[in-house]
Each structure stands twice: as structure tokens, then as C-alpha cells.
Design an enzyme around this catalytic site. Structure first.
Site, PDB file in Angstrom:
ATOM      1  N   PHE A 222       0.797   8.303  28.830  1.00  0.00           N
ATOM      2  CA  PHE A 222       0.718   7.263  27.801  1.00  0.00           C
ATOM      3  C   PHE A 222       1.540   6.028  28.141  1.00  0.00           C
ATOM      4  O   PHE A 222       1.950   5.290  27.256  1.00  0.00           O
ATOM      5  CB  PHE A 222       1.138   7.834  26.433  1.00  0.00           C
ATOM      6  CG  PHE A 222       0.378   9.059  26.037  1.00  0.00           C
ATOM      7  CD1 PHE A 222      -0.980   8.981  25.755  1.00  0.00           C
ATOM      8  CD2 PHE A 222       0.993  10.308  25.993  1.00  0.00           C
ATOM      9  CE1 PHE A 222      -1.707  10.119  25.403  1.00  0.00           C
ATOM     10  CE2 PHE A 222       0.279  11.448  25.647  1.00  0.00           C
ATOM     11  CZ  PHE A 222      -1.070  11.355  25.355  1.00  0.00           C
ATOM     12  N   GLU A 226       4.789   5.539  33.687  1.00  0.00           N
ATOM     13  CA  GLU A 226       4.401   4.484  34.628  1.00  0.00           C
ATOM     14  C   GLU A 226       5.618   4.055  35.439  1.00  0.00           C
ATOM     15  O   GLU A 226       5.545   3.866  36.639  1.00  0.00           O
ATOM     16  CB  GLU A 226       3.792   3.290  33.870  1.00  0.00           C
ATOM     17  CG  GLU A 226       3.289   2.191  34.813  1.00  0.00           C
ATOM     18  CD  GLU A 226       2.516   1.073  34.108  1.00  0.00           C
ATOM     19  OE1 GLU A 226       1.981   1.286  33.017  1.00  0.00           O
ATOM     20  OE2 GLU A 226       2.469  -0.031  34.675  1.00  0.00           O
ATOM     21  N   ARG A 304       1.604  -9.406  28.479  1.00  0.00           N
ATOM     22  CA  ARG A 304       0.395  -8.923  27.796  1.00  0.00           C
ATOM     23  C   ARG A 304       0.466  -9.218  26.298  1.00  0.00           C
ATOM     24  O   ARG A 304      -0.558  -9.451  25.650  1.00  0.00           O
ATOM     25  CB  ARG A 304       0.132  -7.441  28.081  1.00  0.00           C
ATOM     26  CG  ARG A 304      -1.285  -7.024  27.692  1.00  0.00           C
ATOM     27  CD  ARG A 304      -1.617  -5.596  28.075  1.00  0.00           C
ATOM     28  NE  ARG A 304      -2.171  -5.442  29.408  1.00  0.00           N
ATOM     29  CZ  ARG A 304      -3.459  -5.633  29.742  1.00  0.00           C
ATOM     30  NH1 ARG A 304      -4.335  -5.995  28.827  1.00  0.00           N
ATOM     31  NH2 ARG A 304      -3.856  -5.463  30.969  1.00  0.00           N
ATOM     32  N   ARG A 336       0.682   2.833  25.892  1.00  0.00           N
ATOM     33  CA  ARG A 336      -0.706   2.535  25.523  1.00  0.00           C
ATOM     34  C   ARG A 336      -0.866   1.184  24.802  1.00  0.00           C
ATOM     35  O   ARG A 336      -0.464   1.051  23.640  1.00  0.00           O
ATOM     36  CB  ARG A 336      -1.224   3.667  24.647  1.00  0.00           C
ATOM     37  CG  ARG A 336      -2.707   3.925  24.788  1.00  0.00           C
ATOM     38  CD  ARG A 336      -3.070   5.195  24.081  1.00  0.00           C
ATOM     39  NE  ARG A 336      -4.387   5.669  24.473  1.00  0.00           N
ATOM     40  CZ  ARG A 336      -4.856   6.876  24.212  1.00  0.00           C
ATOM     41  NH1 ARG A 336      -4.109   7.745  23.566  1.00  0.00           N
ATOM     42  NH2 ARG A 336      -6.050   7.237  24.598  1.00  0.00           N
ATOM     43  N   PHE A 338       0.500  -1.652  25.993  1.00  0.00           N
ATOM     44  CA  PHE A 338       1.372  -2.432  26.882  1.00  0.00           C
ATOM     45  C   PHE A 338       1.726  -3.800  26.295  1.00  0.00           C
ATOM     46  O   PHE A 338       1.544  -4.828  26.941  1.00  0.00           O
ATOM     47  CB  PHE A 338       0.633  -2.592  28.223  1.00  0.00           C
ATOM     48  CG  PHE A 338       1.514  -2.798  29.429  1.00  0.00           C
ATOM     49  CD1 PHE A 338       2.264  -1.772  29.957  1.00  0.00           C
ATOM     50  CD2 PHE A 338       1.567  -4.036  30.056  1.00  0.00           C
ATOM     51  CE1 PHE A 338       3.041  -1.964  31.097  1.00  0.00           C
ATOM     52  CE2 PHE A 338       2.347  -4.241  31.191  1.00  0.00           C
ATOM     53  CZ  PHE A 338       3.086  -3.198  31.709  1.00  0.00           C
ATOM     54  N   THR A 434      -2.379  -7.448  34.466  1.00  0.00           N
ATOM     55  CA  THR A 434      -2.218  -8.900  34.335  1.00  0.00           C
ATOM     56  C   THR A 434      -1.582  -9.484  35.597  1.00  0.00           C
ATOM     57  O   THR A 434      -1.716 -10.661  35.867  1.00  0.00           O
ATOM     58  CB  THR A 434      -1.373  -9.247  33.107  1.00  0.00           C
ATOM     59  OG1 THR A 434      -0.093  -8.632  33.234  1.00  0.00           O
ATOM     60  CG2 THR A 434      -2.053  -8.748  31.842  1.00  0.00           C
ATOM     61  N   ALA A 503      -3.065   0.483  32.718  1.00  0.00           N
ATOM     62  CA  ALA A 503      -3.884  -0.668  32.336  1.00  0.00           C
ATOM     63  C   ALA A 503      -5.342  -0.263  32.082  1.00  0.00           C
ATOM     64  O   ALA A 503      -6.242  -1.095  32.203  1.00  0.00           O
ATOM     65  CB  ALA A 503      -3.783  -1.784  33.379  1.00  0.00           C
ATOM     66  N   GLU A 704      -6.868   2.494  26.608  1.00  0.00           N
ATOM     67  CA  GLU A 704      -5.929   1.890  25.667  1.00  0.00           C
ATOM     68  C   GLU A 704      -6.565   1.215  24.453  1.00  0.00           C
ATOM     69  O   GLU A 704      -6.003   1.273  23.358  1.00  0.00           O
ATOM     70  CB  GLU A 704      -5.073   0.845  26.399  1.00  0.00           C
ATOM     71  CG  GLU A 704      -4.158   1.440  27.435  1.00  0.00           C
ATOM     72  CD  GLU A 704      -3.548   0.360  28.318  1.00  0.00           C
ATOM     73  OE1 GLU A 704      -4.269  -0.203  29.159  1.00  0.00           O
ATOM     74  OE2 GLU A 704      -2.368   0.063  28.132  1.00  0.00           O
TER      75      GLU A 704
HETATM   76  N1  MTE Z   1      -5.193  10.021  27.417  1.00  0.00           N
HETATM   77  C1  MTE Z   1      -4.516  11.175  27.543  1.00  0.00           C
HETATM   78  N2  MTE Z   1      -5.082  12.313  27.146  1.00  0.00           N
HETATM   79  N3  MTE Z   1      -3.245  11.191  28.062  1.00  0.00           N
HETATM   80  C2  MTE Z   1      -2.616  10.039  28.459  1.00  0.00           C
HETATM   81  O1  MTE Z   1      -1.475  10.093  28.922  1.00  0.00           O
HETATM   82  N4  MTE Z   1      -2.760   7.587  28.678  1.00  0.00           N
HETATM   83  C3  MTE Z   1      -3.396   6.385  28.167  1.00  0.00           C
HETATM   84  C4  MTE Z   1      -4.915   6.483  28.268  1.00  0.00           C
HETATM   85  N5  MTE Z   1      -5.355   7.715  27.691  1.00  0.00           N
HETATM   86  C5  MTE Z   1      -3.313   8.803  28.317  1.00  0.00           C
HETATM   87  C6  MTE Z   1      -4.640   8.850  27.809  1.00  0.00           C
HETATM   88  C7  MTE Z   1      -2.974   5.178  28.870  1.00  0.00           C
HETATM   89  S1  MTE Z   1      -1.531   4.435  28.404  1.00  0.00           S
HETATM   90  C8  MTE Z   1      -3.720   4.624  29.868  1.00  0.00           C
HETATM   91  S2  MTE Z   1      -3.253   3.198  30.624  1.00  0.00           S
HETATM   92  C9  MTE Z   1      -4.967   5.241  30.329  1.00  0.00           C
HETATM   93  O2  MTE Z   1      -5.251   6.447  29.638  1.00  0.00           O
HETATM   94  C10 MTE Z   1      -4.837   5.510  31.817  1.00  0.00           C
HETATM   95  O3  MTE Z   1      -5.938   6.126  32.350  1.00  0.00           O
HETATM   96  P1  MTE Z   1      -7.252   5.329  32.821  1.00  0.00           P
HETATM   97  O4  MTE Z   1      -6.784   4.086  33.506  1.00  0.00           O
HETATM   98  O5  MTE Z   1      -7.929   6.271  33.705  1.00  0.00           O
HETATM   99  O6  MTE Z   1      -8.007   5.018  31.556  1.00  0.00           O
HETATM  100  N1  LUZ Z   2       0.832  -1.994  33.578  1.00  0.00           N
HETATM  101  C1  LUZ Z   2       1.040  -3.068  34.335  1.00  0.00           C
HETATM  102  C2  LUZ Z   2       0.001  -2.020  32.534  1.00  0.00           C
HETATM  103  O1  LUZ Z   2       1.843  -3.003  35.252  1.00  0.00           O
HETATM  104  N2  LUZ Z   2       0.343  -4.185  34.077  1.00  0.00           N
HETATM  105  C3  LUZ Z   2      -0.536  -4.304  33.061  1.00  0.00           C
HETATM  106  O2  LUZ Z   2      -1.146  -5.345  32.861  1.00  0.00           O
HETATM  107  C4  LUZ Z   2      -0.711  -3.178  32.236  1.00  0.00           C
HETATM  108  N3  LUZ Z   2      -1.539  -3.229  31.194  1.00  0.00           N
HETATM  109  C5  LUZ Z   2      -1.673  -2.165  30.427  1.00  0.00           C
HETATM  110  C6  LUZ Z   2      -0.963  -1.027  30.718  1.00  0.00           C
HETATM  111  N4  LUZ Z   2      -0.133  -0.956  31.770  1.00  0.00           N
HETATM  112 MO1  MOS Z   3      -0.964   2.777  30.115  1.00  0.00          MO
HETATM  113  S1  MOS Z   3       0.459   1.869  28.946  1.00  0.00           S
HETATM  114  O1  MOS Z   3      -1.292   1.399  31.049  1.00  0.00           O
HETATM  115  O2  MOS Z   3       0.029   3.673  31.131  1.00  0.00           O
END
Ligand code: MTE
Ligand code: LUZ
Ligand code: MOS
Length: 751
Positions: A222, A226, A304, A336, A338, A434, A503, A704
Site C-alpha cells: 500500500f 515503497e 502529486r 495509496r 500518494f 510524476t 504509482a 490507487e
Molecule cells: N492491493 C493489495 N491487495 N495490496 C497492496 O498492497 N497496493 C496498492 C494497490 N493495490 C496494494 C493493492 C498501491 S499503493 C499501488 S501503487 C498498487 O496496488 C501497486 O500495484 P500495481 O502498480 O500493480 O497496480
Molecule cells: N511513487 C513515486 C508513487 O515515486 N512517484 C509517483 O508519482 C507515485 N505515484 C503514486 C504512488 N507512488
Molecule cells: Mo502505491 S502509494 O504507489 O505504492
């Protein structure tokens, strides 16, 4: 296709770092920290702890062979505190022992001598003292100074939005051991294997090629993993280097909640101006971001917030300024959305306050200002393929918004103890990091000579289903059954220099790279079919390679072996970088996003005006999935994001005391949504949209954006509160906990 992890998850077979079989002789590491948020360290007394049973070593900043530095964006964060600590929970070192419980016993024996320094927890106070992480940034469009003159209504106000603890089910952790040449294997629960590899290299003074970071899956990230998975992995690696033994470091829940950063709280000032016919002519906003004690990802998150300061609305005159304020809290981090949710929350608060002042429904203002093709956002991107109006109209029609309004009004007329409220919540979220530089990925595909396929990418599976989607891409491209494909872990030896899986772009970036790799392999296989088998046209489908013109066909496996026998490579490593995107930070203008995701939610709530508690009757969403490549996975993302957002907006309350100590440090004091908090009815409809060529198979990113539908949860409750107590002066202060709702129900109440 069902999520490929589903069976193993529900039967408990899925392996997380703490489930890995332990190598004999494994040691355990435990971080320790001072009981102060801001202090000058005089002495740390570790003698008693060192002689405690089972303790092997205690490491502090003096035991670091390389740089004591883990700051990813700005080098302002030591791994272990040196002369000062800047937040409660800042690690001062680690205890290494034969068992975790012995480490815990030893930790109680460490004593600290320190001089306390002033503690700042409020971003506005930090701003007043000039404590900023980076210089402020401002996005501008048009000329708001001029525009105010043309406004019929000008409304000002303030919005406060609190943080949010990630509560990934799997806490932070890593397991490290040395290989024969002293290089390091590191299993890490991280969204960013390369960031971990780089930080280990820097702190241990070892080149990156001697560090293998392997990530099978996360029990949720989530955004909380990161950047903030890094220190724990570095500590495990450092301990392994010092002891020459395998070392495991898994945070206990209370240590995790106490020591890691959260979603950023924001405090913001807004001024909004509207014409007679409810067009928003001007908007000025100043955001004070509570960054915590060091930069972490705060500058990117701040950015963002600015990108999304006008949500799904076109406003011709905008000044949006944001300050990243340094406070004595754990460094706040990605979560999630950001920073996007915070930026959107303020414009929504401004619209609601304007509506209340003018005496109209907020949705009248929202609808009148939705972004259209050709409109320019303050960051310079000219909008194309917008779906804001379409998703709004679909939601309004399919979910009978007029009826919702009448139902709510008549209910409220006839009931006093219970009041209903509703809100409409449009969203518009930009897809791409971004930071343009981060939008790239690679994929490695091997076809083995028996025709089975293994795929590696930099994508980290964290429950969002990215591995399922990648498997679909490979199976679809080769026209073979999914059982012939396996998705390997994200591993820095197989895929180098990766961006974090974040992202929402994991499936897009890695899926596109994978598609290129498969296409290149197919080209080689097709050449063999043409040159050796006389095919004129080549199609890959149903585990066969066929020539529709001549009706010739060959089994996939047979063509693979033929290609192998001709000494042609069955492996491919491909690279993808999102085309066209750019952003110029000196001008604050550009085209940063590959595309945007849209949608509209209608949220209905019932508030118990005696108790202050509430329940969501329904959330009905029209969401822009593009051409969803996996409806079940995507549905799960929308439901999960929505409920997580409702938690942030209504019940999860992060509380630090004035000394910077976290009071809500466990699930007994920090309330997250459970099955009982889920709306009675959730309806999710697919908007009939074209998708985007920048999305893998036109299936738009979904991770997100749905989180932000939950902003409407706050405003729905507020509407119900207003129905009970129309004259109350209400502030905007999320989350709207039952406690705050109760206070508002009886604020300046005349009866
Ligand atoms: N869904 C689950 N089940 N667990 C997670 O940790 N992270 C969220 C989202 N959905 C998350 C989730 C976040 S913050 C992001 S950025 C995206 O999943 C990352 O995965 P994706 O880029 O493959 O969508
Ligand atoms: N992480 C990042 C992020 O480094 N840059 C982004 O723009 C971003 N956006 C959403 C979630 N994580
Ligand atoms: Mo999601 S906040 O980009 O890990």
C-alpha cells in the site's frame, strides 16, 4: 482467470519472508530506539544488554562500514541515529541474538542519557520556523488575482486531513545471508528491490553486483514498503555481514506501527471563486504537508498533491502552493494515492463549503465544472479522452441521483433520531510516476525446450494481482494455456535497475515490457515456421502455431524444439519506457501522465444522531477500467481501495501526543475498517470507455484511483449532520470519527 495466488492464500501455503525455511544458525535482529522525539544523545548504555543471555552483538552507527545514509530522494536520513534523534521510533541500532525473545529482553536493559530538544508535530508551526524539506512549489494557471473580480461568490476556508497507518498484514521484514564469496542474498518484503539493493550497497560499502534482493510477494504494501522496507533490509544485511551468519529481522506489529511513517497529514487553506452559474473561476490553495523528520518520498508526494489539487475539475485560474514541513514525527511516506487524495480532499471541501454558503447542492457545482477534452490542467497537460462527464452522467442515470436526493430529503423530513446523507464523488487520477525518469521496466522471458515458459519482471506482487495479469499477457501473446507459464519473483539478478512497483503502474510498465519480449520471441519462432515448414502466415493460438492460409499447423512444443535445434535463442530480455511523457520542473509545466483514470461514486450514509455513529447504506460506482483484462482482480482493487479510503476518511485516527509519542500504536487503539464497516451495498459498473494505448491491453491501471471515491464518505456524513443541525459551524477535519460526528451534531445546537 482467477488470481493465481488465490488458492495458496486461502490454504495458507503462500510464503512470506517470516515463513521461509530457516537456515541452521540463523540469528535474529531487533532495532532499539530512544524514548524521545527530539533529543541530543549523550550516551547509550548497552553493557547490560550485551551480557544478556543469547546476545551476540549490538550494532550502532559506529559499526557501519559505508555511509550511514538511506535517504532515497534526499540524503537526509541516517540508518542509525548519530548525535541526535528526530522522532520517536528512530532506530539507534540493532541487537543481534540467538532468538527474538532474548533480543527483546536485552532491549529492556538498554538505557539512554540525552538532552531533550523542542518537539514540533504541527506542519504549520514547522513552516513558521522555516523548517522545510524542500523549497515550496507552486503550480499556476491563468490569473487568479484578476479572476476574483469576476466572481459572484468567493469562499475561503481551511481543511485538515489526518494521516493513515498502512496495516499491511505482513509487517516489515527481511532475511539476509552471505554466499561463499561474501556476496549477500536478501529476501525482503519490499516494493522496491533495487532501492534496497542500492541502500545496502551504500551502507555496507559493497558494490551492487554483490547484492541479490529477492521478493516473492508482500502481504500488502500500500505504499508503506515503497521506501520504508529499506532500513530493515539494510539492518539484516549489516548484521549478516558483521556476524557472518544468516540474520532475520521481522518487526512486531507494535514496533512497525511505532517506527514507520504513515500517510501524510495535511493542513490546507483554500479560496474558491464562482460565477453566478456556478462555474469555478478561480481557486487558490496552500498545502502544509506534515513530512515528518526526513524527506523519504515527501517531495514526490507533495508534487502529486499539486497535480491533483483540482481533482476532476477544470478551473481556468489556479494558484496551488505546497510546503513540505519538517516535524518530529516518523518520516511520512507513500500510501495509496500518494498525496493525490489530500489534494483532492481540499478542492472537495472548498466546493462543499461554497455550496453550503450559496445554498445549492455540492453536486451542482461539481457537475458544472468537470474537465473536458481540450481543457488544460495547471501543470500544462491538455486533456484528451476525458471520461469525467461520461462517468458522472452514467452514475447519475444508472443510480438515479434524483431519486437518491428525494429519498434522502423525505427520510430526513420524517425522522429525527436518524438522518441520511449522500455525496457524489468524481475522481481523476494521473497514471505514471510524476518523476518521468522512473517510468520504465524490463522483462526476461525464457522458453524452455519443453515449451514451458518462465517470466521475470521487476513487478512486485503485493495482493494487487500483478502476477496474474503478467501471466495472462505471456499466455495470451504465445497463445498457450496459462499452465505453461510461471511468473518468477522480482529478483535484482534477473531484472536490474527497477522502479518500485508503485504509482499503479506495475501492470502497465512490466506488462508492456513483457509484451515486447514475447513479440520478439514470436518473431523468431515464426521465422522458423516460415523457413523450415513453409508457413506463409503464422498465428499463435490454442497451444498451436497455425497457418490460416494453408491450414498447416504445429504444436507449440514442436515449434519450440525445432527453433532450439536450429540454435536460435529462446530467451529474451526486453525494455519498455513510456513514450511522450515529460515534465519541466523549472516551469512546472509538461505532460507528466500517460493517461488518466476516471470514475464517479454515489455514497449514501445513515447517521444515528443520538450516538454519532453511522453506517454506509450504499456506494455505487461507475469506474473507468478501460478494457479490463481481469474483471475479478480489478473489482477486488476497487472494493479494497474504497473500503481502505472509507477507513481513512471516517475511523482511522493517528494520534501523537505533544511530545511526539504515538498513542494509537496498536489495533486496540487504532480502528481500521472491518467487515461490519463495509457498506451494505457496493455496486461497481464498468464505464464503456476506449481505454488507453499506454495501458497494457487498454486495461487501465486500477490500484490507487478507487481509494479516492471514499472522499465522498466524509461529505455524505457531513450532509446528514447538517440535516440534523443546520446552523452548526462545521470545520473540515478528517477523519470524521463518531466522536467528532457527535460533537458536530450538538455544536451550537439550539435545542
Ligand atoms: N492491493 C493489495 N491487495 N495490496 C497492496 O498492497 N497496493 C496498492 C494497490 N493495490 C496494494 C493493492 C498501491 S499503493 C499501488 S501503487 C498498487 O496496488 C501497486 O500495484 P500495481 O502498480 O500493480 O497496480
Ligand atoms: N511513487 C513515486 C508513487 O515515486 N512517484 C509517483 O508519482 C507515485 N505515484 C503514486 C504512488 N507512488
Ligand atoms: Mo502505491 S502509494 O504507489 O505504492
Amino acid at each position: 482467470m482467477i488470481n493465481i495466488d488465490a488458492k495458496n492464500h486461502v490454504t495458507g501455503r503462500s510464503v512470506y519472508v517470516d515463513d521461509m525455511p530457516e537456515i541452521k544458525g540463523t540469528l535474529y535482529a531487533l532495532p532499539f530506539d530512544l524514548p524521545a522525539a527530539h533529543a541530543r544523545i549523550k550516551k547509550i548504555n548497552i553493557d547490560k544488554a550485551i551480557s544478556s543471555p543469547g546476545i551476540i552483538k549490538i550494532l550502532t552507527c559506529t559499526d557501519i562500514p559505508g555511509e550511514n545514509q538511506i535517504g532515497g530522494v534526499i540524503p537526509d536520513e541516517p540508518l542509525f541515529a548519530e548525535d541526535e534523534v528526530h522522532y520517536c521510533g528512530q532506530p539507534a541500532g540493532i541487537i543481534i541474538g540467538e532468538s527474538e525473545s532474548e533480543c527483546r529482553q536485552a532491549r529492556r536493559k538498554i538505557t539512554y542519557e540525552f538532552d531533550e530538544l523542542p518537539v514540533i508535530t504541527c506542519p504549520r508551526e514547522a513552516h513558521g520556523k522555516g523548517l522545510l524539506i524542500i523549497p515550496p512549489r507552486t503550480f499556476r494557471l491563468g490569473n487568479s488575482a484578476e479572476a476574483w473580480k469576476d466572481c459572484e461568490h468567493v469562499i475561503e476556508g481551511t481543511a485538515d486531513i489526518n494521516g493513515q497507518e498502512h496495516i499491511y498484514l505482513e509487517t516489515q521484514g527481511a532475511y539476509a545471508w552471505l554466499k561463499e564469496d561474501g556476496s549477500i542474498y536478501l529476501a525482503s518484503s519490499t516494493q522496491a528491490p533495487t532501492a534496497v539493493q542500492f541502500a545496502v550497497s551504500r551502507v555496507l560499502n559493497v558494490p551492487m553486483h554483490k547484492i541479490e534482493v529477492d521478493t516473492v510477494r508482500l502481504g500488502g504494501g500500500f505504499g508503506g514498503k515503497e521506501d520504508q522496507a529499506t532500513p530493515w533490509a539494510v539492518m539484516a544485511a549489516l548484521a549478516a555481514q558483521h556476524t557472518q551468519k544468516p540474520v532475520k529481522l521481522i518487526l512486531h506489529r507494535m514496533d512497525d506501527v511505532r517506527m514507520t511513517g504513515k500517510r501524510h497529514p495535511y493542513s490546507s487553506d483554500f479560496k474558491i471563486g464562482l460565477s453566478k452559474d456556478l462555474k469555478i473561476l478561480a481557486y487558490e490553495v496552500t498545502h502544509y504537508q506534515n513530512a515528518g523528520a526526513s524527506a523519504d518520498l515527501s517531495p514526490a508526494i507533495l508534487e502529486r498533491t499539486l497535480f491533483h489539487s483540482t481533482n476532476a475539475y477544470f478551473i481556468p485560474n489556479v494558484i496551488a502552493t505546497a510546503y513540505s514541513c519538517r516535524t518530529n514525527l516518523p518520516p511520512n511516506t507513500a500510501f495509496r494515492g500518494f498525496g493525490g487524495p489530500q489534494g483532492k480532499c481540499v478542492i472537495e471541501a472548498a466546493i462543499v463549503k461554497a455550496a453550503e454558503t450559496i445554498g445549492v447542492c455540492p453536486d451542482e457545482i461539481q457537475k458544472a465544472n468537470l474537465v473536458n477534452d481540450g481543457d488544460e490542467f495547471p501543470y500544462g497537460q491538455i486533456m484528451q479522452d476525458t471520461e469525467a462527464v461520461n462517468s458522472w452522467n452514467e452514475a447519475e442515470r444508472n443510480f438515479a441521483l434524483e431519486e437518491v436526493k428525494h429519498r434522502t430529503d423525505s427520510f430526513n423530513m420524517n425522522n429525527n433520531r436518524f438522518k441520511k446523507g449522500y455525496a457524489v464523488q468524481p475522481i481523476c487520477f494521473g497514471i505514471s510516476f510524476t518523476n518521468t525518469m522512473m517510468n520504465h521496466a524490463r522483462a526476461l522471458v525464457h522458453i524452455y525446450k519443453d515449451g514451458s515458459v518462465v517470466v521475470s519482471t521487476g513487478a512486485v506482487e503485493m495482493g494487487q494481482g500483478v502476477n496474474t495479469k503478467l501471466l495472462q499477457v505471456a499466455a495470451n501473446e504465445f497463445g498457450i494455456s496459462p499452465s505453461k507459464v510461471r511468473i518468477e519473483s522480482a529478483n535484482t539478478l534477473r531484472i536490474a535497475n527497477t522502479s518500485p512497483t508503485a504509482a499503479s503502474s506495475g501492470a502497465d510498465l512490466n506488462g508492456k515490457a513483457l509484451k515486447i519480449a514475447c513479440t520478439n520471441l514470436k518473431e523468431r519462432l515464426a521465422n522458423v515456421a516460415v523457413n523450415s515448414l513453409g508457413f506463409t502466415d503464422v498465428k499463435f493460438e490454442n497451444d498451436r502455431v497455425i497457418d490460416p492460409a494453408s491450414n498447416k499447423e504445429i504444436l507449440w512444443e514442436d515449434l519450440v524444439i525445432k527453433t532450439f535445434q536450429q540454435r536460435i535463442s529462446l530467451s529474451e530480455h526486453a525494455h519498455y519506457a513510456t513514450p511522450l511523457i515529460n515534465f519541466d520542473r523549472t516551469k512546472e509545466k509538461g505532460h507528466p501522465f500517460a493517461y488518466h483514470v476516471y470514475g464517479t461514486a454515489i455514497i449514501e450514509v445513515t447517521v444515528d444522531c443520538l450516538k454519532g455513529i453511522y453506517h454506509f447504506d450504499s456506494v455505487k460506482i461507475v469506474h473507468d477500467f478501460g478494457k479490463s483484462m481481469n474483471r475479478d482482480v480489478d473489482l477486488g482493487q476497487v472494493e479494497g481501495g474504497l473500503v481502505q479510503g472509507i477507513g481513512w476518511m471516517t475511523m482511522e485516527e493517528v494520534i501523537y501526543d505533544e511530545k511526539g509519542k504515538l498513542l494509537t500504536n496498536a489495533l486496540s487503539t487504532y480502528k481500521i475498517p472491518d467487515i461490519y464497516s463495509v457498506p451494505d451495498e457496493i455496486v461497481i459498473e464498468h464505464l464503456d470507455s476506449t481505454g488507453s494505448d499506454f495501458a497494457i491491453y487498454k486495461s487501465k491501471a486500477v490500484g490507487e484511483p478507487p481509494f479516492m471515491y471514499a472522499l465522498g464518505a466524509y461529505f455524505a456524513i457531513r450532509k446528514a449532520v447538517k440535516a440534523f443541525n443546520p446552523d452548526a459551524e462545521l470545520s473540515f477535519n478528517a477523519p470524521y470519527t463518531p466522536e467528532k460526528v457527535l460533537m458536530d451534531l450538538y455544536r451550537n445546537h439550539s435545542q
